[in-house]
Every structure is written in C-alpha cells, then in structure tokens.
Motif scaffolding. Structure first.
Motif, PDB file in Angstrom:
ATOM      1  N   ALA A 228       0.833  -1.202   0.000  1.00 46.77           N
ATOM      2  CA  ALA A 228       0.000   0.000   0.000  1.00 46.77           C
ATOM      3  C   ALA A 228       0.868   1.253   0.000  1.00 46.77           C
ATOM      4  O   ALA A 228       0.567   2.241  -0.676  1.00 46.77           O
ATOM      5  CB  ALA A 228      -0.928  -0.008   1.211  1.00 46.77           C
ATOM      6  N   ALA A 229       1.977   1.205   0.747  1.00 47.11           N
ATOM      7  CA  ALA A 229       2.898   2.343   0.785  1.00 47.11           C
ATOM      8  C   ALA A 229       3.499   2.598  -0.589  1.00 47.11           C
ATOM      9  O   ALA A 229       3.615   3.753  -1.032  1.00 47.11           O
ATOM     10  CB  ALA A 229       4.006   2.082   1.801  1.00 47.11           C
ATOM     11  N   MET A 230       3.889   1.522  -1.290  1.00 47.95           N
ATOM     12  CA  MET A 230       4.466   1.689  -2.623  1.00 47.95           C
ATOM     13  C   MET A 230       3.429   2.229  -3.609  1.00 47.95           C
ATOM     14  O   MET A 230       3.750   3.039  -4.482  1.00 47.95           O
ATOM     15  CB  MET A 230       5.046   0.360  -3.104  1.00 47.95           C
ATOM     16  CG  MET A 230       6.295  -0.058  -2.356  1.00 47.95           C
ATOM     17  SD  MET A 230       7.123  -1.532  -3.058  1.00 47.95           S
ATOM     18  CE  MET A 230       6.006  -2.840  -2.526  1.00 47.95           C
ATOM     19  N   ILE A 231       2.179   1.787  -3.471  1.00 44.66           N
ATOM     20  CA  ILE A 231       1.114   2.292  -4.347  1.00 44.66           C
ATOM     21  C   ILE A 231       0.885   3.781  -4.091  1.00 44.66           C
ATOM     22  O   ILE A 231       0.776   4.578  -5.029  1.00 44.66           O
ATOM     23  CB  ILE A 231      -0.175   1.482  -4.122  1.00 44.66           C
ATOM     24  CG1 ILE A 231      -0.020   0.076  -4.725  1.00 44.66           C
ATOM     25  CG2 ILE A 231      -1.388   2.195  -4.737  1.00 44.66           C
ATOM     26  CD1 ILE A 231      -1.137  -0.883  -4.363  1.00 44.66           C
ATOM     27  N   ALA A 232       0.828   4.175  -2.819  1.00 42.74           N
ATOM     28  CA  ALA A 232       0.648   5.591  -2.492  1.00 42.74           C
ATOM     29  C   ALA A 232       1.841   6.419  -2.968  1.00 42.74           C
ATOM     30  O   ALA A 232       1.679   7.545  -3.459  1.00 42.74           O
ATOM     31  CB  ALA A 232       0.452   5.753  -0.983  1.00 42.74           C
ATOM     32  N   ASP A 233       3.034   5.860  -2.838  1.00 44.75           N
ATOM     33  CA  ASP A 233       4.246   6.560  -3.278  1.00 44.75           C
ATOM     34  C   ASP A 233       4.221   6.794  -4.788  1.00 44.75           C
ATOM     35  O   ASP A 233       4.541   7.890  -5.265  1.00 44.75           O
ATOM     36  CB  ASP A 233       5.465   5.741  -2.875  1.00 44.75           C
ATOM     37  CG  ASP A 233       6.778   6.447  -3.177  1.00 44.75           C
ATOM     38  OD1 ASP A 233       6.846   7.678  -2.991  1.00 44.75           O
ATOM     39  OD2 ASP A 233       7.731   5.774  -3.601  1.00 44.75           O
ATOM     40  N   LEU A 234       3.843   5.776  -5.558  1.00 41.39           N
ATOM     41  CA  LEU A 234       3.765   5.930  -7.013  1.00 41.39           C
ATOM     42  C   LEU A 234       2.723   6.964  -7.414  1.00 41.39           C
ATOM     43  O   LEU A 234       2.848   7.604  -8.453  1.00 41.39           O
ATOM     44  CB  LEU A 234       3.429   4.584  -7.663  1.00 41.39           C
ATOM     45  CG  LEU A 234       4.593   3.615  -7.874  1.00 41.39           C
ATOM     46  CD1 LEU A 234       4.079   2.289  -8.426  1.00 41.39           C
ATOM     47  CD2 LEU A 234       5.631   4.210  -8.814  1.00 41.39           C
ATOM     48  N   ALA A 235       1.675   7.105  -6.582  1.00 36.66           N
ATOM     49  CA  ALA A 235       0.623   8.082  -6.867  1.00 36.66           C
ATOM     50  C   ALA A 235       0.973   9.468  -6.331  1.00 36.66           C
ATOM     51  O   ALA A 235       0.124  10.374  -6.354  1.00 36.66           O
ATOM     52  CB  ALA A 235      -0.695   7.608  -6.270  1.00 36.66           C
ATOM     53  N   ASN A 236       2.206   9.637  -5.844  1.00 38.04           N
ATOM     54  CA  ASN A 236       2.668  10.918  -5.304  1.00 38.04           C
ATOM     55  C   ASN A 236       1.797  11.392  -4.137  1.00 38.04           C
ATOM     56  O   ASN A 236       1.373  12.548  -4.081  1.00 38.04           O
ATOM     57  CB  ASN A 236       2.714  11.987  -6.411  1.00 38.04           C
ATOM     58  CG  ASN A 236       3.740  11.660  -7.472  1.00 38.04           C
ATOM     59  OD1 ASN A 236       4.883  11.335  -7.160  1.00 38.04           O
ATOM     60  ND2 ASN A 236       3.341  11.729  -8.736  1.00 38.04           N
ATOM     61  N   ARG A 237       1.554  10.456  -3.214  1.00 37.56           N
ATOM     62  CA  ARG A 237       0.818  10.775  -1.990  1.00 37.56           C
ATOM     63  C   ARG A 237       1.741  10.490  -0.811  1.00 37.56           C
ATOM     64  O   ARG A 237       1.640   9.476  -0.141  1.00 37.56           O
ATOM     65  CB  ARG A 237      -0.470   9.948  -1.930  1.00 37.56           C
ATOM     66  CG  ARG A 237      -1.442  10.393  -3.020  1.00 37.56           C
ATOM     67  CD  ARG A 237      -2.506   9.379  -3.381  1.00 37.56           C
ATOM     68  NE  ARG A 237      -3.506   9.208  -2.351  1.00 37.56           N
ATOM     69  CZ  ARG A 237      -4.732   8.710  -2.592  1.00 37.56           C
ATOM     70  NH1 ARG A 237      -5.097   8.376  -3.825  1.00 37.56           N
ATOM     71  NH2 ARG A 237      -5.593   8.556  -1.616  1.00 37.56           N
ATOM     72  N   PRO A 238       2.704  11.403  -0.575  1.00 41.92           N
ATOM     73  CA  PRO A 238       3.787  11.130   0.373  1.00 41.92           C
ATOM     74  C   PRO A 238       3.335  10.901   1.810  1.00 41.92           C
ATOM     75  O   PRO A 238       3.925  10.079   2.516  1.00 41.92           O
ATOM     76  CB  PRO A 238       4.690  12.361   0.258  1.00 41.92           C
ATOM     77  CG  PRO A 238       3.811  13.431  -0.320  1.00 41.92           C
ATOM     78  CD  PRO A 238       2.858  12.724  -1.213  1.00 41.92           C
ATOM     79  N   ARG A 239       2.313  11.630   2.263  1.00 38.76           N
ATOM     80  CA  ARG A 239       1.887  11.463   3.654  1.00 38.76           C
ATOM     81  C   ARG A 239       1.328  10.061   3.899  1.00 38.76           C
ATOM     82  O   ARG A 239       1.699   9.401   4.872  1.00 38.76           O
ATOM     83  CB  ARG A 239       0.836  12.516   4.013  1.00 38.76           C
ATOM     84  CG  ARG A 239       0.382  12.436   5.470  1.00 38.76           C
ATOM     85  CD  ARG A 239      -0.545  13.566   5.820  1.00 38.76           C
ATOM     86  NE  ARG A 239       0.121  14.855   5.682  1.00 38.76           N
ATOM     87  CZ  ARG A 239      -0.473  16.021   5.933  1.00 38.76           C
ATOM     88  NH1 ARG A 239      -1.738  16.051   6.300  1.00 38.76           N
ATOM     89  NH2 ARG A 239       0.198  17.150   5.785  1.00 38.76           N
ATOM     90  N   GLU A 240       0.461   9.593   3.005  1.00 41.14           N
ATOM     91  CA  GLU A 240      -0.089   8.247   3.136  1.00 41.14           C
ATOM     92  C   GLU A 240       1.006   7.201   2.986  1.00 41.14           C
ATOM     93  O   GLU A 240       1.030   6.201   3.714  1.00 41.14           O
ATOM     94  CB  GLU A 240      -1.175   8.016   2.091  1.00 41.14           C
ATOM     95  CG  GLU A 240      -2.462   8.758   2.350  1.00 41.14           C
ATOM     96  CD  GLU A 240      -3.428   8.611   1.194  1.00 41.14           C
ATOM     97  OE1 GLU A 240      -4.273   7.701   1.245  1.00 41.14           O
ATOM     98  OE2 GLU A 240      -3.321   9.414   0.248  1.00 41.14           O
TER      99      GLU A 240
END
Length: 207
Positions: free
Chosen positions: A102-114
């Motif tokens: 989930a962290a990698m998915i959020a990171d790829l979507a440029n959602r750093p806080r999540e």
C-alpha cells in the motif's frame, strides 16, 4: 496432456504458455500467467476481472488482494487500491506485507503522507529488516523530506553482516535512496509474489 504441455512451456519460458493457459480454466498457475499477460499489455480492467474470479483459498487468500490492488493502481484507481488492502492492514497476520505494498502504491501516486504512514506500519510489523524493505521505506522517507531519518535507517542496518553490508560507503548508501524500488504496477505485481514467498518462509521459521 494439456496440463503437462502447459507446465513444460512455463518452465521453458516459451510464449506458447499464454495460449495454453487460456485452455485451462481451473488452473491457478494459468490464471496468474494470464493476469501477468494482461498487466504487461496494460489491460488492467481485464486483469482485475480475472483476479476477482480467482479462488480465495490457500496462498490466493493473501496474494489475490495484493495483485488486485496493483491492478487497480495500474488503471489509476489509487483510492480503490488502498481500500482493497485496508482489511489486510487492519487485521491480517501478514499486515506488514500489505502495508508495504500500500505504501508503494501511495508513493507511485505521489501521496507522500499516506505512503509514509503505511511504510511505518510495514517497518513496525517486520521483525527482521531486509534490503528490499529498507530500500522502499528509506526511499519513501527521502521523498517525503525526511532525508536524515532515511539515511539513519540505512545506516542502522548496513553493519548487520548480511546483504546490507554491501552498502558500506556513504555513496553506496545514498544510492539506495535514489529512485523507487518498484517503479510501476507491473513491477509491483512481481514484487507481491516475491513478498508472499518471503513472508510465508518467515512465518514457518517462527512456528
């Protein structure tokens, strides 16, 4: 005979494996191969449909949500992907694996806080640090503006005597923070299968 031919082509890495997989409707391996073929071709909705139809028993109980989340991420549905993994993060025995993906998915979507919140869950849930986990988490911290903490994490494990000791110089350690460990949804799917195998091995060692 068809099943033996399919297994032979898979083991040989031959392209005919995909054609034969389409003729094996009740084979988990065939389903996985077809999901991968759809993902490589960018047919994310078709991959998602196949994944939803897969049985949830055995390893599929863990792997299916991970692959489904990556298929959703591949078609740009980040919220749906994170929602798919939320039940695993909140209560699954392999919640660290789900949180990391989930962290990698959020990171790829440029959602750093999540991404950072999820990466910290993954870190807390993992008893034995490994190179891949450190690379993912430290990279997320770096991109979130936590450069000092990211390097501290890398420094804390480079003297452990395992594969991380290869990164002994400051430049080699900084190299871990450059770019993303997983740069696409296709890579994420491959990572999910490797992560499941690693997590299951870890559970067997602890039992």
């Amino acid at each position: 005979m068809l099943n033996r031919a399919f297994l032979a082509t898979v083991l040989d890495g031959r392209s005919e494996a995909v054609r034969l997989a389409r003729r094996l409707p009740r084979s988990e391996l065939a389903d996985m191969l077809l999901v991968g073929a759809d993902a490589m071709a960018g047919r994310w909705e078709r991959a998602e449909t196949r994944l939803r139809a897969m049985p949830r028993g055995g390893s599929g109980q863990v792997l299916q949500p991970l692959l489904l989340a990556w298929a959703q991420a591949g078609r740009g549905a980040t919220d749906a992907a994170l929602a798919t993994l939320r039940p695993q993060i909140e209560g699954n025995r392999l919640r660290g694996t789900a949180a990391l993906h989930a962290a990698m998915i959020a990171d790829l979507a440029n959602r750093p806080r999540e991404a950072e919140q999820l990466a910290r869950i993954a870190l807390a849930e993992t008893a034995d640090l490994n190179l891949r986990l450190v690379q993912v988490v430290a990279g997320i911290l770096e991109r979130g503006g936590k450069s000092v903490e990211a390097m501290r994490l890398v420094d804390s494990v480079t003297a452990s005597g395992d594969e991380l000791s290869l990164y002994s110089t400051p430049e080699e350690r900084r190299r871990l923070l450059r770019g993303r460990a997983v740069a696409s949804a296709v890579e994420g799917m491959a990572e999910a299968q490797l992560a499941l195998a690693s997590a299951l091995r870890g559970r067997r060692r602890r039992t």
